[in-house]
Design a protein around this motif. Structure first.
Motif, PDB file in Angstrom:
ATOM      1  N   CYS A 166       0.863  -1.179   0.000  1.00  0.00           N
ATOM      2  CA  CYS A 166       0.000   0.000   0.000  1.00  0.00           C
ATOM      3  C   CYS A 166       0.901   1.231   0.000  1.00  0.00           C
ATOM      4  O   CYS A 166       1.686   1.450   0.943  1.00  0.00           O
ATOM      5  N   TYR A 180      -0.959   9.947   9.806  1.00  0.00           N
ATOM      6  CA  TYR A 180      -0.865   8.862   8.841  1.00  0.00           C
ATOM      7  C   TYR A 180      -1.083   7.493   9.496  1.00  0.00           C
ATOM      8  O   TYR A 180      -0.253   6.590   9.422  1.00  0.00           O
ATOM      9  N   ARG A 193      -2.586   3.749   9.837  1.00  0.00           N
ATOM     10  CA  ARG A 193      -2.756   2.739   8.790  1.00  0.00           C
ATOM     11  C   ARG A 193      -3.653   1.617   9.303  1.00  0.00           C
ATOM     12  O   ARG A 193      -3.610   1.252  10.491  1.00  0.00           O
ATOM     13  N   ASP A 202      -2.064  -0.053  12.439  1.00  0.00           N
ATOM     14  CA  ASP A 202      -0.835   0.629  12.866  1.00  0.00           C
ATOM     15  C   ASP A 202       0.242  -0.359  13.317  1.00  0.00           C
ATOM     16  O   ASP A 202       0.902  -0.195  14.343  1.00  0.00           O
ATOM     17  N   TYR A 225       3.728   0.748   3.005  1.00  0.00           N
ATOM     18  CA  TYR A 225       3.661  -0.330   3.996  1.00  0.00           C
ATOM     19  C   TYR A 225       3.146  -1.589   3.310  1.00  0.00           C
ATOM     20  O   TYR A 225       2.359  -1.531   2.358  1.00  0.00           O
ATOM     21  N   CYS A 262      -6.778  -1.103   2.106  1.00  0.00           N
ATOM     22  CA  CYS A 262      -5.739  -0.392   2.849  1.00  0.00           C
ATOM     23  C   CYS A 262      -6.201   1.049   3.064  1.00  0.00           C
ATOM     24  O   CYS A 262      -6.589   1.737   2.113  1.00  0.00           O
ATOM     25  N   PHE A 264      -4.628   4.521   4.460  1.00  0.00           N
ATOM     26  CA  PHE A 264      -3.378   5.191   4.833  1.00  0.00           C
ATOM     27  C   PHE A 264      -3.711   6.657   5.045  1.00  0.00           C
ATOM     28  O   PHE A 264      -3.840   7.425   4.104  1.00  0.00           O
TER      29      PHE A 264
END
Length: 306
Positions: A40, A53, A55, A69, A89, A107, A109
């Motif tokens: 991603c 940010y 995740r 995260d 990631y 995903c 982000f």
């Protein structure tokens, strides 16, 4: 008037943010039973709505949260690792199985959201069957070669070939397949007729499954019959060999006796070979012969009348 303008700006920013993330499958081809990676990647936006940010990964067979995260909901199955930099990631899926395919993965982000579906196809996915899920039968009788290969599970469609005595029969093989879950069960067969006296040879079976070529089976045939004529020849050969061994042995014994006699005569222990063969000197044998001859020739003297 100000409120509608803020709404428009927020919607434009949100759409811009949604378009700045990408989710791709890194592991190609995917091997069932192995590890799969989904990357991603988020790009910078002009309006950073979330500077932290955060995740999160979700989806899979149960369409649930997989990782947040860096903290996995199932550590034995899912793990998040850092990609090339902090803008990428990667979600790692361990022991990829049939239940993990044909599922949507998402995903998030920051405010960027992207999703993809891992759709099963014959180009990007491979299931390599093991020895325990592969059944091979083969026979060679009276010139008839029969081979059958059965894969309990396989993906994609296998392409197999049988090489017998350096002859490739790949184009003469027949295959049938059916769905087994999301994958295939496949049956491949070969029937070929040689001369009736064709009864031996080496065979190799190999199959190409996706990008991989595996050796399935290797066998050496020897089904030639042993007839009565050959058996009689074998018996005669054995008798001849036995006779030859006895003759050679006797010859060796005689040579040893002669050499021993020559050696003993040179040393002065005997005067002739008769002492070795019969146990007494040759002079005794000559004396007996002479006495016998003199006895045969003896004529009594004639008597004269008085």
């Amino acid at each position: 008037m100000i409120f509608p303008l803020k709404c428009v700006i927020f919607q434009l920013a949100y759409l811009h943010a949604r378009g700045c993330a990408n989710l791709v499958l890194l592991s190609k081809p995917v091997t069932f039973g192995g590890k799969v990676q989904l990357a991603c990647t988020a790009y910078e936006t002009e309006i950073p709505l979330d500077t932290q940010y955060s995740r999160s990964w979700s989806g899979g067979p149960d369409n649930k949260l997989l990782c947040k995260d860096g903290i996995s909901a199932d550590v034995s199955k899912y793990k998040e690792v850092l990609g090339e930099d902090y803008s990428q990631y990667i979600l790692e899926i361990e022991s990829f199985s049939e239940s993990d395919v044909d599922c949507e993965y998402k995903c998030v982000f920051g405010v960027d959201t992207t999703r993809t579906t891992l759709k099963l196809n014959e180009k990007d996915y491979e299931y390599i069957p093991g020895k325990d899920t592969t059944v091979v039968t083969s026979s060679l009788q009276n010139g008839h070669l029969n081979v059958n290969i059965f894969f309990v599970k396989v993906w994609p469609t296998p392409v197999c070939e049988v090489i017998f005595e350096r002859i490739n029969f790949g184009k003469r093989m027949e295959m049938s397949k059916r769905k087994n879950g999301k994958l295939y069960s496949a049956n491949i067969s070969l029937k070929h007729v040689f001369r009736s006296d064709f009864c031996s040879g080496d065979m190799l079976i190999s199959c190409k499954i996706g990008t991989k070529t595996i050796e399935v089976h290797r066998k050496q045939f020897n089904t030639c019959p042993v007839n009565v004529k050959n058996r009689n020849r074998n018996v005669i050969s054995e008798k001849a060999l036995t006779t030859l061994i006895i003759a050679v042995s006797m010859f060796v014994v005689m040579v040893c006796i002669i050499l021993l006699a020559v050696l003993l005569k040179q040393k002065g222990y005997i005067t002739s070979m008769f002492e070795v063969l019969f146990g007494y000197p040759s002079s005794a044998f000559i004396g007996i012969s002479t006495l016998k001859k003199s006895y045969i020739r003896y004529v009594p003297p004639q008597q004269h009348p008085v």
